[in-house]
Design an enzyme around this catalytic site. Structure first.
Site, PDB file in Angstrom:
ATOM      1  N   LYS A  77       4.878   9.285   8.646  1.00  0.00           N
ATOM      2  CA  LYS A  77       4.903   8.814  10.032  1.00  0.00           C
ATOM      3  C   LYS A  77       5.978   9.479  10.885  1.00  0.00           C
ATOM      4  O   LYS A  77       5.825  10.632  11.249  1.00  0.00           O
ATOM      5  CB  LYS A  77       5.059   7.295  10.077  1.00  0.00           C
ATOM      6  CG  LYS A  77       4.235   6.524   9.053  1.00  0.00           C
ATOM      7  CD  LYS A  77       2.784   6.378   9.398  1.00  0.00           C
ATOM      8  CE  LYS A  77       2.076   5.488   8.398  1.00  0.00           C
ATOM      9  NZ  LYS A  77       0.637   5.570   8.456  1.00  0.00           N
ATOM     10  N   TYR A 116       0.861  -1.184   0.000  1.00  0.00           N
ATOM     11  CA  TYR A 116       0.000   0.000   0.000  1.00  0.00           C
ATOM     12  C   TYR A 116       0.892   1.226   0.000  1.00  0.00           C
ATOM     13  O   TYR A 116       1.806   1.328   0.824  1.00  0.00           O
ATOM     14  CB  TYR A 116      -0.885  -0.023   1.251  1.00  0.00           C
ATOM     15  CG  TYR A 116      -1.835   1.145   1.375  1.00  0.00           C
ATOM     16  CD1 TYR A 116      -2.984   1.211   0.597  1.00  0.00           C
ATOM     17  CD2 TYR A 116      -1.593   2.168   2.292  1.00  0.00           C
ATOM     18  CE1 TYR A 116      -3.871   2.277   0.720  1.00  0.00           C
ATOM     19  CE2 TYR A 116      -2.480   3.233   2.423  1.00  0.00           C
ATOM     20  CZ  TYR A 116      -3.618   3.274   1.639  1.00  0.00           C
ATOM     21  OH  TYR A 116      -4.496   4.328   1.769  1.00  0.00           O
ATOM     22  N   ASP A 133       9.303   2.604  -0.405  1.00  0.00           N
ATOM     23  CA  ASP A 133       8.290   3.321   0.367  1.00  0.00           C
ATOM     24  C   ASP A 133       8.604   3.040   1.838  1.00  0.00           C
ATOM     25  O   ASP A 133       8.270   1.985   2.371  1.00  0.00           O
ATOM     26  CB  ASP A 133       6.905   2.807  -0.023  1.00  0.00           C
ATOM     27  CG  ASP A 133       5.795   3.385   0.844  1.00  0.00           C
ATOM     28  OD1 ASP A 133       6.098   3.971   1.909  1.00  0.00           O
ATOM     29  OD2 ASP A 133       4.629   3.236   0.475  1.00  0.00           O
TER      30      ASP A 133
HETATM   31  N1  HOZ Z   1      -4.015   2.703   6.156  1.00  0.00           N
HETATM   32  C1  HOZ Z   1      -3.511   3.078   7.418  1.00  0.00           C
HETATM   33  C2  HOZ Z   1      -2.597   2.063   8.001  1.00  0.00           C
HETATM   34  N2  HOZ Z   1      -1.871   1.297   7.095  1.00  0.00           N
HETATM   35  C3  HOZ Z   1      -4.634   3.333   8.368  1.00  0.00           C
HETATM   36  C4  HOZ Z   1      -4.918   4.771   8.447  1.00  0.00           C
HETATM   37  C5  HOZ Z   1      -5.983   5.112   9.497  1.00  0.00           C
HETATM   38  O1  HOZ Z   1      -7.066   4.555   9.441  1.00  0.00           O
HETATM   39  O2  HOZ Z   1      -5.717   5.942  10.358  1.00  0.00           O
END
Ligand code: HOZ
Length: 427
Positions: free
Chosen positions: A267, A144, A239
């Site tokens: 992050k 992702y 990534d």
């Molecule tokens: N897609 C995010 C973790 N891989 C989650 C984001 C969220 O819901 O805060």
């Protein structure tokens, strides 16, 4: 009732927010039940609106390396906020954070700050296309890279959690330029390279996957990609939105020894505030506007509050580089404890771990790619998640996400978690 206020808040939220949330995984649809609403957090814990305490294993999906409300970050943000919150004009803070990041990460000369991991990855592939003059990219099923159109093709994380790894709204024209390979499978990459000679701008991947649970790269996988990219003039994009400044000060490049051409961050680099970034050699970055023709911009990019938080976080790491050793040890301890508990139950399970990322998969097969990760998306996972939630342990509410440990977790917290898992799995 344990979740009374959270339930009421969720109902209210559903009136004005699609699905009651601003990011799908939070809605608990994959595990059922009502999402808990956070009231406040400190260190390893957060408290919900009903007053229940949780040991938190997502740490805002990674950035909170030292736990919630880390004093250095709080202080930096509060002090900075009093001097103005957004300008759209350069500040010295941006250069300071860039200098620090460039000094910590191998193989990068220049960095561009954006507001999220999505923006970072979206911009990185535009830059790769502009630099190489080629259109296609290769991504891996289950990886992702945020929700830009080009990546919502067999995407992991929330996309697959809700059964739409290929999202409606992505045009066929966009989808045709994203080629799909299998994680940890160089043969699948070779087949795409052979069929698309001279047209691939970039191969993008999570060097340690975290969006289909935690899946480490198998021996030779990253090295094989590096070799193929170098041979064929393709840019290798790591990534590192999850792994950057988390697996080590230099991220996955440092711990695996494999160098990428372009690296994306999110992050940790924002210390918990909305920051993303992409970085590369001076030569590649010189293609970016205003130095070069590849356009990318944003009023909030390099925002002073976000830069201050990022600086405080990276300085905290530089002041305490042992944090990575401690995090690794705590994660190994949790792994061992959960392993003992799970093996005693006789159920099929796998535990994957890399540094401070770990995930439990209720499946017989080793989890090495998207297909095997999907085999663990089952009722056992849901029961395990809810059992732990009811006992005050917050795990990712999806079988396709990794846990992220933070340094505020004590060994007592880990023992508490292991004991809670034993109770849940004994049923
Ligand atoms: N897609 C995010 C973790 N891989 C989650 C984001 C969220 O819901 O805060």
């Amino acid at each position: 009732m344990r979740y009374q206020r959270s339930s009421a808040l969720f109902q209210e939220a559903n009136q004005v927010l699609p699905g009651g949330v601003n990011s799908p995984v939070r809605a608990f649809k994959a595990v059922g039940g009502t999402p808990v609403f956070v009231k406040e957090a400190k260190g390893a814990y957060f408290w919900d609106e009903d007053g229940n305490r949780y040991v938190d294993y997502i740490a805002s999906w990674g950035p909170l390396l030292f736990g919630h409300a880390h004093e250095a970050v709080l202080e930096a943000v509060v002090v900075r906020a009093r001097k103005g919150t957004s300008f759209g004009i350069p500040t010295a803070l941006e250069t300071e954070l860039a200098q620090l990041a460039v000094s910590m990460v191998p193989n990068i000369d220049k960095i561009r700050f954006v507001n999220s991991g999505t923006e970072a990855c979206m911009s990185a592939i535009r830059l790769a296309r502009g630099y190489t003059g080629r259109d296609k990219i290769i991504k891996f099923a289950g990886c992702y890279h945020g929700h830009a159109d080009a990546f919502l093709i067999q995407a992991g994380s929330g996309a697959v959690t809700f059964g739409s790894p290929n999202s409606p709204g992505v045009t066929a024209g966009t989808a045709k330029d994203t080629l799909l390979a299998r994680y940890n499978d160089l043969e699948s990459v070779d087949a795409l390279l052979d069929a698309n000679k001279g047209t691939i701008a970039a191969i993008i991947l999570e060097p340690v996957a975290g969006n289909m649970g935690c899946i480490p790269p198998e021996a030779g996988f990253l090295e094989g990609l590096r070799e193929r990219c170098s041979d064929q003039g393709i840019l290798l994009i790591f990534d590192e939105v999850m792994t950057g400044f988390r697996l080590g000060r230099g991220g996955a490049q440092e711990v695996t020894g494999v160098r990428a051409d372009l690296v994306t961050f999110g992050k940790v680099i924002g210390g918990g505030l909305p920051v993303g970034a992409f970085a590369a050699s001076a030569e590649i970055m010189s293609c970016l506007a205003p130095e070069g023709p590849v356009y990318q911009a944003g009023t909030l990019s390099g925002n002073p509050l976000a830069m201050s938080a990022g600086l405080a976080m990276l300085r905290s790491i530089e002041a305490d580089p042992e944090v990575f050793t401690r995090l690794g040890e705590k994660t190994a301890y949790l792994h061992q404890g959960l392993d003992q508990v799970l093996s005693a139950t006789g159920r099929p399970y796998q535990i994957n771990r890399f540094g401070s990322m770990i995930s439990v998969h209720f499946t017989e097969v080793p989890v090495t790619d998207f297909e095997t990760a999907a085999s663990g998306n089952n009722p056992s996972f849901k029961a395990y998640f809810h059992g732990l939630l009811d006992r005050g342990v917050y795990l990712p509410p999806s079988a396709f996400e990794s846990y992220f440990l933070n340094d505020a977790l004590s060994y007592e917290d880990l023992d508490f978690t292991i004991a809670a898992a034993a109770e849940v799995l004994a049923v």
